[in-house]
Design a protein around this motif. Structure first.
Motif, PDB file in Angstrom:
ATOM      1  N   SER A   1       0.871  -1.165   0.000  1.00  0.00           N
ATOM      2  CA  SER A   1       0.000   0.000   0.000  1.00  0.00           C
ATOM      3  C   SER A   1       0.913   1.221   0.000  1.00  0.00           C
ATOM      4  CB  SER A   1      -0.884  -0.039   1.250  1.00  0.00           C
ATOM      5  OG  SER A   1      -1.656   1.124   1.335  1.00  0.00           O
ATOM      6  N   ARG A   2       0.323   2.391   0.016  1.00  0.00           N
ATOM      7  CA  ARG A   2       1.192   3.580   0.052  1.00  0.00           C
ATOM      8  C   ARG A   2       1.896   3.708   1.396  1.00  0.00           C
ATOM      9  NH1 ARG A   2      -3.544   7.858   0.857  1.00  0.00           N
ATOM     10  NH2 ARG A   2      -3.446   7.832   3.121  1.00  0.00           N
ATOM     11  N   ASP A   3       1.340   3.094   2.464  1.00  0.00           N
ATOM     12  CA  ASP A   3       1.901   3.225   3.807  1.00  0.00           C
ATOM     13  C   ASP A   3       2.785   2.059   4.237  1.00  0.00           C
ATOM     14  OD1 ASP A   3       0.523   5.612   4.090  1.00  0.00           O
ATOM     15  OD2 ASP A   3      -1.220   4.649   4.987  1.00  0.00           O
ATOM     16  N   PHE A   4       2.680   0.914   3.584  1.00  0.00           N
ATOM     17  CA  PHE A   4       3.447  -0.258   4.016  1.00  0.00           C
ATOM     18  C   PHE A   4       3.610  -1.239   2.860  1.00  0.00           C
ATOM     19  CE2 PHE A   4      -0.948  -1.419   4.571  1.00  0.00           C
ATOM     20  CZ  PHE A   4      -1.002  -2.738   4.153  1.00  0.00           C
ATOM     21  N   ALA A   5       4.553  -2.124   3.028  1.00  0.00           N
ATOM     22  CA  ALA A   5       4.755  -3.256   2.112  1.00  0.00           C
ATOM     23  C   ALA A   5       5.543  -4.298   2.887  1.00  0.00           C
ATOM     24  CB  ALA A   5       5.520  -2.829   0.871  1.00  0.00           C
ATOM     25  N   GLY A   6       5.319  -5.544   2.576  1.00  0.00           N
ATOM     26  CA  GLY A   6       6.063  -6.581   3.268  1.00  0.00           C
ATOM     27  C   GLY A   6       5.358  -7.912   3.233  1.00  0.00           C
ATOM     28  N   SER A   7       5.883  -8.822   4.017  1.00  0.00           N
ATOM     29  CA  SER A   7       5.269 -10.147   4.073  1.00  0.00           C
ATOM     30  C   SER A   7       4.575 -10.312   5.417  1.00  0.00           C
ATOM     31  CB  SER A   7       6.330 -11.230   3.883  1.00  0.00           C
ATOM     32  OG  SER A   7       7.254 -11.203   4.932  1.00  0.00           O
ATOM     33  N   GLY A   8       3.397 -10.890   5.367  1.00  0.00           N
ATOM     34  CA  GLY A   8       2.626 -11.121   6.572  1.00  0.00           C
ATOM     35  C   GLY A   8       1.849 -12.416   6.447  1.00  0.00           C
ATOM     36  N   ILE A   9       1.027 -12.667   7.439  1.00  0.00           N
ATOM     37  CA  ILE A   9       0.214 -13.882   7.473  1.00  0.00           C
ATOM     38  C   ILE A   9      -1.215 -13.470   7.775  1.00  0.00           C
ATOM     39  CG2 ILE A   9      -0.216 -16.036   8.729  1.00  0.00           C
ATOM     40  CD1 ILE A   9       2.798 -16.132   9.277  1.00  0.00           C
ATOM     41  N   VAL A  10      -2.171 -14.037   7.033  1.00  0.00           N
ATOM     42  CA  VAL A  10      -3.579 -13.771   7.298  1.00  0.00           C
ATOM     43  C   VAL A  10      -3.942 -14.461   8.605  1.00  0.00           C
ATOM     44  CG1 VAL A  10      -5.940 -14.066   6.482  1.00  0.00           C
ATOM     45  CG2 VAL A  10      -4.109 -13.601   4.840  1.00  0.00           C
ATOM     46  N   SER A  11      -4.346 -13.669   9.592  1.00  0.00           N
ATOM     47  CA  SER A  11      -4.633 -14.242  10.908  1.00  0.00           C
ATOM     48  C   SER A  11      -6.126 -14.375  11.194  1.00  0.00           C
ATOM     49  CB  SER A  11      -3.976 -13.400  12.006  1.00  0.00           C
ATOM     50  OG  SER A  11      -4.479 -12.084  11.989  1.00  0.00           O
ATOM     51  N   ARG A  12      -6.964 -13.665  10.421  1.00  0.00           N
ATOM     52  CA  ARG A  12      -8.391 -13.721  10.699  1.00  0.00           C
ATOM     53  C   ARG A  12      -9.177 -13.275   9.474  1.00  0.00           C
ATOM     54  NH1 ARG A  12     -11.376 -11.033  15.874  1.00  0.00           N
ATOM     55  NH2 ARG A  12     -13.467 -11.608  15.241  1.00  0.00           N
ATOM     56  N   ILE A  13     -10.315 -13.935   9.242  1.00  0.00           N
ATOM     57  CA  ILE A  13     -11.247 -13.528   8.193  1.00  0.00           C
ATOM     58  C   ILE A  13     -12.642 -13.513   8.814  1.00  0.00           C
ATOM     59  CG2 ILE A  13     -12.283 -14.080   5.962  1.00  0.00           C
ATOM     60  CD1 ILE A  13      -9.750 -15.645   5.276  1.00  0.00           C
ATOM     61  N   GLU A  14     -13.368 -12.413   8.619  1.00  0.00           N
ATOM     62  CA  GLU A  14     -14.726 -12.354   9.139  1.00  0.00           C
ATOM     63  C   GLU A  14     -15.640 -11.658   8.130  1.00  0.00           C
ATOM     64  OE1 GLU A  14     -14.961 -10.093  12.769  1.00  0.00           O
ATOM     65  OE2 GLU A  14     -13.571  -8.594  12.009  1.00  0.00           O
ATOM     66  N   VAL A  15     -16.872 -12.129   8.050  1.00  0.00           N
ATOM     67  CA  VAL A  15     -17.878 -11.534   7.176  1.00  0.00           C
ATOM     68  C   VAL A  15     -18.507 -10.367   7.912  1.00  0.00           C
ATOM     69  CG1 VAL A  15     -20.041 -11.933   5.947  1.00  0.00           C
ATOM     70  CG2 VAL A  15     -18.325 -13.733   6.047  1.00  0.00           C
ATOM     71  N   VAL A  16     -18.622  -9.221   7.233  1.00  0.00           N
ATOM     72  CA  VAL A  16     -19.243  -8.030   7.812  1.00  0.00           C
ATOM     73  C   VAL A  16     -20.710  -8.047   7.440  1.00  0.00           C
ATOM     74  CG1 VAL A  16     -19.239  -5.525   7.866  1.00  0.00           C
ATOM     75  CG2 VAL A  16     -17.090  -6.752   7.617  1.00  0.00           C
ATOM     76  N   ARG A  17     -21.568  -7.970   8.399  1.00  0.00           N
ATOM     77  CA  ARG A  17     -23.015  -8.029   8.121  1.00  0.00           C
ATOM     78  C   ARG A  17     -23.589  -6.646   8.091  1.00  0.00           C
ATOM     79  NH1 ARG A  17     -24.143 -13.148   7.178  1.00  0.00           N
ATOM     80  NH2 ARG A  17     -22.999 -14.604   8.434  1.00  0.00           N
TER      81      ARG A  17
END
Length: 159
Positions: free
Chosen positions: A143-159
């Motif tokens: 993104s304009r503010d960051f770049a790098g490697s990470g891990i997806v730790s959570r996924i949630e559906v927004v209702r």
């Protein structure tokens, strides 16, 4: 020279050349346009990417709003919703009790960035256009503010 022309007017090589140019332009358009599937339909999800062991205060430089792209293929994967931090942890020996303990690392943090996206959720995958996202999946966002490697730790559906 008229004997090599269709109907005495059109040169077949020119027709093939124009058809090739049209196919090339169409292919470039299809493969270079942003992911339309990510912007159409689906459910709104929030997924959290953890960037472990970052300098203290790293999360303060990440603002809500910017577009997030996959750093490998350049696919649009959502927008930054928020960023927060937890202390970075590491295993350290506790020689008195002969065990290892999780202890915070001074001057380091685990930065968490929450991304919002439209996704198609199926039995087998969560798809943001052509991009598949799963918990514990390594990811290389930018993104304009960051770049790098990470891990997806959570996924949630927004209702």
């Amino acid at each position: 020279m008229r004997k090599y022309r269709l109907f005495g007017i059109i040169n077949p090589i020119d027709v093939l050349l124009v058809a090739g140019i049209v196919a090339l332009v169409w292919g470039l358009h299809i493969f270079s346009m942003p992911q339309q599937a990510a912007a159409e339909g689906g459910q709104i999800i929030h997924f959290t990417i953890e960037f472990p062991n970052r300098p203290e205060g790293f999360h303060k430089g990440i603002e809500p709003g910017p577009v997030v792209l996959d750093g490998v293929r350049g696919l649009h994967i959502g927008y930054v919703v928020r960023a927060f931090a937890e202390p970075a942890m590491e295993d350290a020996p506790d020689e008195d009790n002969a065990i290892f303990r999780r202890v915070p690392v001074e001057g380091r943090e685990s930065t968490h960035v929450v991304i919002e996206a439209r996704a198609n959720i199926t039995t087998y995958a969560t798809e943001i256009g052509q991009f598949h996202v799963r918990v514990n999946m390594p990811i290389f966002p930018r993104s304009r503010d960051f770049a790098g490697s990470g891990i997806v730790s959570r996924i949630e559906v927004v209702r």
